[in-house]
Design a protein around this motif. Structure first.
Motif, mmCIF file in Angstrom:
data_model
loop_
_atom_site.group_PDB
_atom_site.id
_atom_site.type_symbol
_atom_site.label_atom_id
_atom_site.label_comp_id
_atom_site.label_asym_id
_atom_site.label_seq_id
_atom_site.Cartn_x
_atom_site.Cartn_y
_atom_site.Cartn_z
ATOM 1 N N LEU A 16 0.835 -1.199 0.000
ATOM 2 C CA LEU A 16 0.000 0.000 0.000
ATOM 3 C C LEU A 16 0.876 1.257 0.000
ATOM 4 O O LEU A 16 0.585 2.226 -0.701
ATOM 5 C CB LEU A 16 -0.946 -0.013 1.201
ATOM 6 C CG LEU A 16 -2.020 1.070 1.244
ATOM 7 C CD1 LEU A 16 -2.939 0.991 0.015
ATOM 8 C CD2 LEU A 16 -2.835 0.952 2.524
ATOM 9 N N TYR A 17 1.941 1.244 0.771
ATOM 10 C CA TYR A 17 2.899 2.363 0.777
ATOM 11 C C TYR A 17 3.448 2.601 -0.627
ATOM 12 O O TYR A 17 3.480 3.728 -1.111
ATOM 13 C CB TYR A 17 4.051 2.028 1.726
ATOM 14 C CG TYR A 17 4.176 2.936 2.912
ATOM 15 C CD1 TYR A 17 3.203 2.945 3.907
ATOM 16 C CD2 TYR A 17 5.273 3.765 3.069
ATOM 17 C CE1 TYR A 17 3.340 3.764 5.022
ATOM 18 C CE2 TYR A 17 5.416 4.575 4.176
ATOM 19 C CZ TYR A 17 4.437 4.575 5.145
ATOM 20 O OH TYR A 17 4.563 5.384 6.238
ATOM 21 N N LEU A 18 3.892 1.540 -1.251
ATOM 22 C CA LEU A 18 4.498 1.651 -2.574
ATOM 23 C C LEU A 18 3.472 2.136 -3.598
ATOM 24 O O LEU A 18 3.750 3.044 -4.383
ATOM 25 C CB LEU A 18 5.079 0.298 -2.991
ATOM 26 C CG LEU A 18 5.862 0.271 -4.293
ATOM 27 C CD1 LEU A 18 7.054 1.223 -4.227
ATOM 28 C CD2 LEU A 18 6.341 -1.149 -4.576
ATOM 29 N N GLU A 19 2.275 1.553 -3.562
ATOM 30 C CA GLU A 19 1.223 1.906 -4.516
ATOM 31 C C GLU A 19 0.828 3.375 -4.428
ATOM 32 O O GLU A 19 0.518 4.005 -5.439
ATOM 33 C CB GLU A 19 -0.007 1.039 -4.244
ATOM 34 C CG GLU A 19 -1.230 1.420 -5.047
ATOM 35 C CD GLU A 19 -2.500 0.746 -4.561
ATOM 36 O OE1 GLU A 19 -3.570 1.229 -4.934
ATOM 37 O OE2 GLU A 19 -2.422 -0.230 -3.795
ATOM 38 N N THR A 20 0.829 3.929 -3.240
ATOM 39 C CA THR A 20 0.385 5.314 -3.054
ATOM 40 C C THR A 20 1.537 6.327 -3.090
ATOM 41 O O THR A 20 1.314 7.515 -2.865
ATOM 42 C CB THR A 20 -0.386 5.450 -1.727
ATOM 43 O OG1 THR A 20 0.432 4.981 -0.659
ATOM 44 C CG2 THR A 20 -1.688 4.674 -1.765
ATOM 45 N N GLY A 21 2.750 5.858 -3.338
ATOM 46 C CA GLY A 21 3.886 6.755 -3.463
ATOM 47 C C GLY A 21 4.455 7.246 -2.143
ATOM 48 O O GLY A 21 5.172 8.236 -2.101
ATOM 49 N N ASP A 46 -13.984 -6.005 -1.563
ATOM 50 C CA ASP A 46 -14.722 -7.272 -1.628
ATOM 51 C C ASP A 46 -13.834 -8.464 -1.963
ATOM 52 O O ASP A 46 -14.215 -9.606 -1.729
ATOM 53 C CB ASP A 46 -15.868 -7.169 -2.627
ATOM 54 C CG ASP A 46 -16.944 -6.201 -2.159
ATOM 55 O OD1 ASP A 46 -17.039 -5.954 -0.940
ATOM 56 O OD2 ASP A 46 -17.687 -5.692 -3.011
ATOM 57 N N ASP A 47 -12.649 -8.199 -2.512
ATOM 58 C CA ASP A 47 -11.681 -9.266 -2.802
ATOM 59 C C ASP A 47 -10.677 -9.442 -1.667
ATOM 60 O O ASP A 47 -9.661 -10.116 -1.839
ATOM 61 C CB ASP A 47 -10.930 -8.955 -4.106
ATOM 62 C CG ASP A 47 -11.852 -8.967 -5.308
ATOM 63 O OD1 ASP A 47 -12.786 -9.792 -5.338
ATOM 64 O OD2 ASP A 47 -11.651 -8.133 -6.213
ATOM 65 N N ASN A 48 -10.935 -8.793 -0.518
ATOM 66 C CA ASN A 48 -10.086 -8.857 0.669
ATOM 67 C C ASN A 48 -8.735 -8.162 0.480
ATOM 68 O O ASN A 48 -7.790 -8.398 1.216
ATOM 69 C CB ASN A 48 -9.888 -10.296 1.162
ATOM 70 C CG ASN A 48 -9.512 -10.333 2.618
ATOM 71 O OD1 ASN A 48 -10.013 -9.559 3.434
ATOM 72 N ND2 ASN A 48 -8.606 -11.232 2.966
ATOM 73 N N ARG A 49 -8.644 -7.284 -0.518
ATOM 74 C CA ARG A 49 -7.418 -6.530 -0.769
ATOM 75 C C ARG A 49 -7.387 -5.312 0.137
ATOM 76 O O ARG A 49 -8.387 -4.608 0.292
ATOM 77 C CB ARG A 49 -7.365 -6.092 -2.235
ATOM 78 C CG ARG A 49 -6.059 -5.432 -2.631
ATOM 79 C CD ARG A 49 -6.044 -5.083 -4.119
ATOM 80 N NE ARG A 49 -6.836 -3.922 -4.413
ATOM 81 C CZ ARG A 49 -6.376 -2.656 -4.420
ATOM 82 N NH1 ARG A 49 -5.108 -2.413 -4.141
ATOM 83 N NH2 ARG A 49 -7.163 -1.647 -4.694
ATOM 84 N N LEU A 50 -6.245 -5.058 0.760
ATOM 85 C CA LEU A 50 -6.061 -3.894 1.616
ATOM 86 C C LEU A 50 -6.121 -2.628 0.762
ATOM 87 O O LEU A 50 -5.304 -2.459 -0.141
ATOM 88 C CB LEU A 50 -4.717 -3.982 2.344
ATOM 89 C CG LEU A 50 -4.407 -2.856 3.327
ATOM 90 C CD1 LEU A 50 -5.329 -2.945 4.541
ATOM 91 C CD2 LEU A 50 -2.953 -2.926 3.758
ATOM 92 N N VAL A 51 -7.106 -1.755 1.037
ATOM 93 C CA VAL A 51 -7.244 -0.516 0.273
ATOM 94 C C VAL A 51 -7.127 0.721 1.148
ATOM 95 O O VAL A 51 -7.077 1.836 0.633
ATOM 96 C CB VAL A 51 -8.572 -0.472 -0.526
ATOM 97 C CG1 VAL A 51 -8.600 -1.565 -1.591
ATOM 98 C CG2 VAL A 51 -9.769 -0.564 0.392
ATOM 99 N N GLY A 52 -7.083 0.538 2.460
ATOM 100 C CA GLY A 52 -6.932 1.670 3.352
ATOM 101 C C GLY A 52 -6.366 1.233 4.685
ATOM 102 O O GLY A 52 -6.575 0.092 5.112
ATOM 103 N N LEU A 53 -5.643 2.141 5.333
ATOM 104 C CA LEU A 53 -5.023 1.826 6.611
ATOM 105 C C LEU A 53 -4.791 3.117 7.380
ATOM 106 O O LEU A 53 -4.414 4.130 6.806
ATOM 107 C CB LEU A 53 -3.685 1.129 6.368
ATOM 108 C CG LEU A 53 -2.846 0.792 7.586
ATOM 109 C CD1 LEU A 53 -2.185 -0.548 7.411
ATOM 110 C CD2 LEU A 53 -1.800 1.856 7.841
ATOM 111 N N GLY A 54 -5.044 3.051 8.670
ATOM 112 C CA GLY A 54 -4.705 4.147 9.563
ATOM 113 C C GLY A 54 -4.101 3.558 10.822
ATOM 114 O O GLY A 54 -4.507 2.481 11.261
#
Length: 139
Positions: A16-21, A46-54
């Protein structure tokens, strides 16, 4: 969208870090960061992929600090960040910590203001939770 107070894998966090720069570090750096977190809230599609984190770091008694709020580019604009912030603050309060602060990334202060935070004075930088019950004792 599924939200939970749960810790993702270090590999998911790194991706997620890499994907968002946000940057790239060795996997063990992400493992240590997660281990040092007080509260982690994640959003999964819905595919259980991490899309957000805090994440919150804190002392467990007086203070907690939002240290990351990351939402995948493909999932932005759907209220995911707002829900993660709401859950992080709620969990801090549930655990007895009312003072939740953060440093907003450049250009992101308005997001936090819309979600219950207020800018602190220039001589006390950052932002703090301005919602109800701030600074009161918890039974």
């Amino acid at each position: 969208m599924q939200f939970s107070i749960a810790t993702p894998t270090a590999a998911e966090f790194a991706a997620l870090y890499l994907e968002t720069g946000w940057g790239q570090w060795p996997l063990e750096t992400f493992e240590r960061a997660l281990a040092g977190s007080w509260v982690v809230c994640v959003a999964r599609d819905d595919d259980n992929r991490l899309v957000g984190l805090g994440r919150l770091i804190g002392d467990g008694a007086l203070h907690a600090f939002v240290t990351e709020m990351i939402v995948s580019e493909s999932a932005r604009g759907a209220g995911i960040g707002a829900e993660i912030v709401r859950r992080l603050v709620g969990e801090a309060h549930r655990r007895g910590v009312r003072d939740v602060q953060l440093f907003a990334a450049r250009g992101r202060a308005a997001f936090y203001e819309r979600n219950g935070f207020a800018r602190r004075p220039d001589d006390a930088p950052g932002m703090e939770w301005a919602g109800e019950s701030r600074g009161t004792a918890v039974p």
